[in-house]
Design a protein around this motif. Structure first.
Motif, mmCIF file in Angstrom:
data_model
loop_
_atom_site.group_PDB
_atom_site.id
_atom_site.type_symbol
_atom_site.label_atom_id
_atom_site.label_comp_id
_atom_site.label_asym_id
_atom_site.label_seq_id
_atom_site.Cartn_x
_atom_site.Cartn_y
_atom_site.Cartn_z
ATOM 1 N N ARG A 144 0.845 -1.203 0.000
ATOM 2 C CA ARG A 144 0.000 0.000 0.000
ATOM 3 C C ARG A 144 0.878 1.250 0.000
ATOM 4 O O ARG A 144 1.799 1.356 0.816
ATOM 5 N N PRO A 145 0.616 2.209 -0.888
ATOM 6 C CA PRO A 145 1.494 3.389 -0.979
ATOM 7 C C PRO A 145 1.513 4.234 0.285
ATOM 8 O O PRO A 145 2.566 4.765 0.659
ATOM 9 N N GLY A 146 0.358 4.407 0.955
ATOM 10 C CA GLY A 146 0.334 5.190 2.187
ATOM 11 C C GLY A 146 1.129 4.523 3.292
ATOM 12 O O GLY A 146 1.896 5.186 4.014
ATOM 13 N N PHE A 147 0.970 3.210 3.435
ATOM 14 C CA PHE A 147 1.700 2.464 4.460
ATOM 15 C C PHE A 147 3.199 2.483 4.175
ATOM 16 O O PHE A 147 4.017 2.708 5.076
ATOM 17 N N GLN A 148 3.571 2.259 2.920
ATOM 18 C CA GLN A 148 4.990 2.264 2.563
ATOM 19 C C GLN A 148 5.608 3.645 2.772
ATOM 20 O O GLN A 148 6.767 3.762 3.197
ATOM 21 N N ALA A 149 4.830 4.708 2.487
ATOM 22 C CA ALA A 149 5.330 6.063 2.720
ATOM 23 C C ALA A 149 5.587 6.302 4.200
ATOM 24 O O ALA A 149 6.590 6.920 4.579
ATOM 25 N N ALA A 150 4.686 5.810 5.055
ATOM 26 C CA ALA A 150 4.859 5.971 6.499
ATOM 27 C C ALA A 150 6.125 5.254 6.974
ATOM 28 O O ALA A 150 6.907 5.804 7.761
ATOM 29 N N VAL A 151 6.335 4.024 6.495
ATOM 30 C CA VAL A 151 7.519 3.263 6.899
ATOM 31 C C VAL A 151 8.794 3.977 6.450
ATOM 32 O O VAL A 151 9.761 4.103 7.208
ATOM 33 N N ARG A 152 8.792 4.477 5.211
ATOM 34 C CA ARG A 152 9.984 5.186 4.703
ATOM 35 C C ARG A 152 10.266 6.443 5.525
ATOM 36 O O ARG A 152 11.424 6.746 5.843
ATOM 37 N N ASP A 153 9.216 7.182 5.854
ATOM 38 C CA ASP A 153 9.413 8.417 6.623
ATOM 39 C C ASP A 153 9.983 8.122 8.008
ATOM 40 O O ASP A 153 10.869 8.838 8.496
ATOM 41 N N ILE A 154 9.467 7.084 8.637
ATOM 42 C CA ILE A 154 9.958 6.724 9.977
ATOM 43 C C ILE A 154 11.421 6.308 9.908
ATOM 44 O O ILE A 154 12.229 6.687 10.772
ATOM 45 N N GLU A 155 11.782 5.553 8.877
ATOM 46 C CA GLU A 155 13.160 5.074 8.754
ATOM 47 C C GLU A 155 14.141 6.206 8.430
ATOM 48 O O GLU A 155 15.315 6.147 8.812
ATOM 49 N N SER A 156 13.647 7.245 7.725
ATOM 50 C CA SER A 156 14.553 8.309 7.295
ATOM 51 C C SER A 156 14.550 9.524 8.213
ATOM 52 O O SER A 156 15.458 10.368 8.126
ATOM 53 N N ASN A 157 13.555 9.623 9.101
ATOM 54 C CA ASN A 157 13.452 10.806 9.957
ATOM 55 C C ASN A 157 13.438 10.404 11.433
ATOM 56 O O ASN A 157 12.411 9.974 11.954
ATOM 57 N N PRO A 158 14.542 10.565 12.144
ATOM 58 C CA PRO A 158 14.611 10.165 13.562
ATOM 59 C C PRO A 158 13.752 11.025 14.479
ATOM 60 O O PRO A 158 13.556 10.664 15.642
ATOM 61 N N ARG A 159 13.215 12.150 13.969
ATOM 62 C CA ARG A 159 12.370 12.999 14.815
ATOM 63 C C ARG A 159 11.000 12.383 15.063
ATOM 64 O O ARG A 159 10.321 12.734 16.020
ATOM 65 N N ILE A 160 10.554 11.469 14.188
ATOM 66 C CA ILE A 160 9.235 10.863 14.353
ATOM 67 C C ILE A 160 9.279 9.845 15.477
ATOM 68 O O ILE A 160 10.017 8.857 15.415
#
Length: 462
Positions: free
Chosen positions: A76-92
Motif C-alpha cells: 500500500r502506498p500510504g503504508f509504505q510512505a509511512a515506513v519510509r518516513d519513519i526510517e529516514s526521519n529520527p524525529r518521528i
C-alpha cells in the motif's frame, strides 16, 4: 534530505472496499483528539483529509492514507510512505492509527510483526484507540512481544480469510439457485427482488439494496430497445464479424454503449464514459449468458485469500500466484462454473449462442493467458504521449504487437477506428528520442543545477 516540515508524529488511516468500515474522517477525528491529549505536534485537519481524497493522495503533511486498499496488501502506498518516513526521519516518535487491523491484515503475520518491531526499536510508539505499543530495546529483544504481535496480526489476517470463505460460499449458493451474486444488472436488464415462489416483489433501482426475509435478487429483461441492440450484436457476431467491426457499426448508428455517461475512475483519474463502443464491450455482451435466461458464476478467480473450489472455497496454491508471490487472476476449469436458470425466458437462440462462443474462443487463442503489464518501466511514456494527428488530442497507451512495443491512440482503440486513424509509434524509438531531447535541452542551457534545485524544493514542499 532535510526534515524541517516533519513533526514528531504521523497519522495513518486506512479503509478497504467495505462500506461498513469505520470512515477515514472518524479515524482522523480520533487521532486528532488523541494527539491533542498527548500534546503531540500534529499539523493536519479534516480539510487536509478531504484534499487527499479529492486528489487521490497517499501522503500529505503528517497524514498517510490508503483509501480503498485491503490491509492484506503490504505494498500500500500510504503504508509504505509511512515506513519510509519513519526510517529516514529520527524525529518521528509517534504513530497514531485507530487499530492494529488498520495497519495491516497480513497473510504473513510474522512479516508484519517484524516490521512493527523494527519501527519500535527506533524509539517509536504506536498509539491505538485500545492502547499503545511503546519502544523496544534493540539490545534486549523480548520474545514475548514478538509472539503477541504475530498472534494478533494472524488474527487480523484470519478475519479476511473467514470473510472470503463466507462470501464465496454464499455467492456459490445464490448462483446455484440462479440468483444474482452482486453487481449491476446486464445491459438492458434490471434487478428485481423475488420471493421464495419466484414472484417479483419489487424492481430495484441501481445501487439500492433490500434485505427481506425469504427474498433474493434476480435479473430480468426490461429495456427492450437495449435487448434488441444486444441481439443485433449477437447476430452480427454469428455472421462472422469481429468485435472491432461490430463496434464500428454500432458507433456509426449512433447507439450509446452500455457505460454511456457513467463516471468511473481509471488509473486514479475520474472521467465520464464517452458512450462509444469498443471491441471489449462487444465481446462481453457476446459471452454473457443472461440473454439465454442463465446465471453463470465462477469463470475467473482473483481473490487474495480464498478461491472457488469443487466443494465451495479453497486455499490458494502455487499456480494462483505470480513470480512475486502475488495473487493473479486465473480462468477456472469449466467444471467449476455454475450455470443455472434465472427463472426468466431465453431471448436468443441457444444454438447460435454456443456457435458464437466456439468462434470467439478460437479467434482469441493467440492472446489468451497473456497478462497486462504491471511494470510501469515497460511503458514509461504511457498516458504521457498525446496523438496530435489531425488534432486528435487523445492520450496514447502502451501495448505489445508481436515482439514490438507500441504506443497507440486511445481514441482509436475506444472507438474501434471510427473516430481516428490507427496512429501507433514505436515505444523504444520514442523513449530514446525523448531522453536525447531532454539531455540536449539540459546541456544546451546548463540547466542541471537549476533542475536539481527545483526538484529539491518540490520534495521539501511535499
Amino acid at each position: 534530505m532535510a526534515h524541517e516540515n516533519f513533526s514528531d508524529s504521523l497519522i495513518y488511516l486506512r479503509r478497504s472496499y467495505s462500506r461498513n468500515e469505520l470512515s477515514l474522517a472518524t479515524q482522523l477525528a480520533w487521532a486528532l483528539a488523541e494527539g491533542s491529549r498527548r500534546s503531540l505536534s500534529i499539523n493536519v485537519s479534516q480539510s487536509d483529509l478531504d484534499h487527499m481524497i479529492r486528489n487521490r493522495l497517499h501522503a500529505y503533511k503528517t497524514l498517510r492514507v490508503d483509501d480503498g486498499i485491503s490491509g492484506a496488501d503490504m505494498n500500500r502506498p500510504g503504508f509504505q510512505a509511512a515506513v519510509r518516513d519513519i526510517e529516514s526521519n529520527p524525529r518521528i516518535k509517534w504513530v497514531l492509527s485507530y487499530r492494529r487491523d488498520r495497519l495491516a491484515r497480513p497473510e504473513d503475520a510474522l512479516r508484519m510483526a517484524t516490521i512493527e518491531c523494527d519501527i519500535r526499536k527506533r524509539g517509536v510508539t504506536f498509539v491505538f484507540n485500545n492502547g499503545e505499543a511503546g519502544p523496544i530495546d534493540a539490545s534486549n529483544p523480548d520474545l514475548g512481544v514478538m509472539i503477541t504481535l504475530v498472534a494478533e496480526y494472524h488474527e487480523n489476517g484470519e478475519f479476511l480469510r473467514k470473510l472470503a470463505e463466507r462470501v464465496l460460499d454464499t455467492q456459490r449458493l445464490l448462483a446455484c439457485e440462479g440468483y444474482s451474486t452482486g453487481g449491476s444488472a446486464p445491459y438492458g436488464f434490471i434487478r428485481v427482488l423475488v420471493d421464495a415462489a419466484g414472484q417479483v416483489v419489487m424492481e430495484l433501482v441501481p445501487g439500492r439494496r433490500v434485505r427481506q426475509q425469504g427474498c433474493h435478487v434476480r435479473w430480468r429483461a426490461k429495456d427492450l430497445a437495449k435487448i434488441e441492440v444486444w441481439i443485433l450484436v449477437l447476430d452480427l457476431k454469428h455472421q462472422g464479424l469481429g468485435g472491432k467491426k461490430i463496434a464500428q457499426h454500432l458507433n456509426g448508428l449512433g447507439i450509446p454503449s452500455p457505460g454511456a455517461e457513467i463516471v468511473r475512475t481509471d488509473h486514479g483519474i475520474r472521467h465520464r464514459v464517452s458512450g462509444k463502443w469498443c471491441a471489449n464491450t462487444v465481446l462481453e455482451l457476446c459471452r454473457n449468458a443472461a440473454i439465454l435466461g442463465l446465471k453463470e458464476y465462477g469463470h475467473r478467480s482473483e481473490g487474495n485469500h480464498r478461491r472457488l473450489g469443487t466443494e465451495g472455497h479453497r486455499t490458494l496454491v502455487n499456480s494462483d500466484r505470480n513470480k512475486e508471490n502475488r495473487a493473479k487472476v486465473i480462468r477456472n476449469d469449466s467444471s467449476l462454473v455454475v450455470r443455472k436458470k434465472t427463472g426468466f425466458e431465453s431471448l436468443y437462440d441457444e444454438g447460435k449462442w454456443q456457435k458464437i462462443q466456439q468462434d470467439t474462443a478460437e479467434r482469441g487463442k493467440s492472446q489468451r493467458g497473456i497478462p497486462r503489464t504491471s511494470d510501469p518501466a515497460k511503458y514509461p511514456l504511457a498516458c504521457r504521449v498525446v496523438d496530435m494527428t489531425d488534432g486528435c488530442g487523445s492520450i496514447m497507451y502502451g501495448h505489445q504487437s508481436g515482439q514490438r512495443r507500441l504506443y497507440t491512440c486511445g481514441r482509436y482503440m475506444r472507438t474501434a477506428g471510427s473516430e481516428c486513424d490507427n496512429n501507433s509509434v514505436d515505444a523504444e524509438a520514442l523513449l530514446q528520442l525523448t531522453l536525447l531531447t531532454l539531455k540536449q535541452l539540459v546541456n544546451q542551457f546548463d540547466s542541471l543545477k537549476k533542475i536539481r534545485k527545483l526538484l529539491e524544493e518540490r520534495v521539501l514542499a511535499e
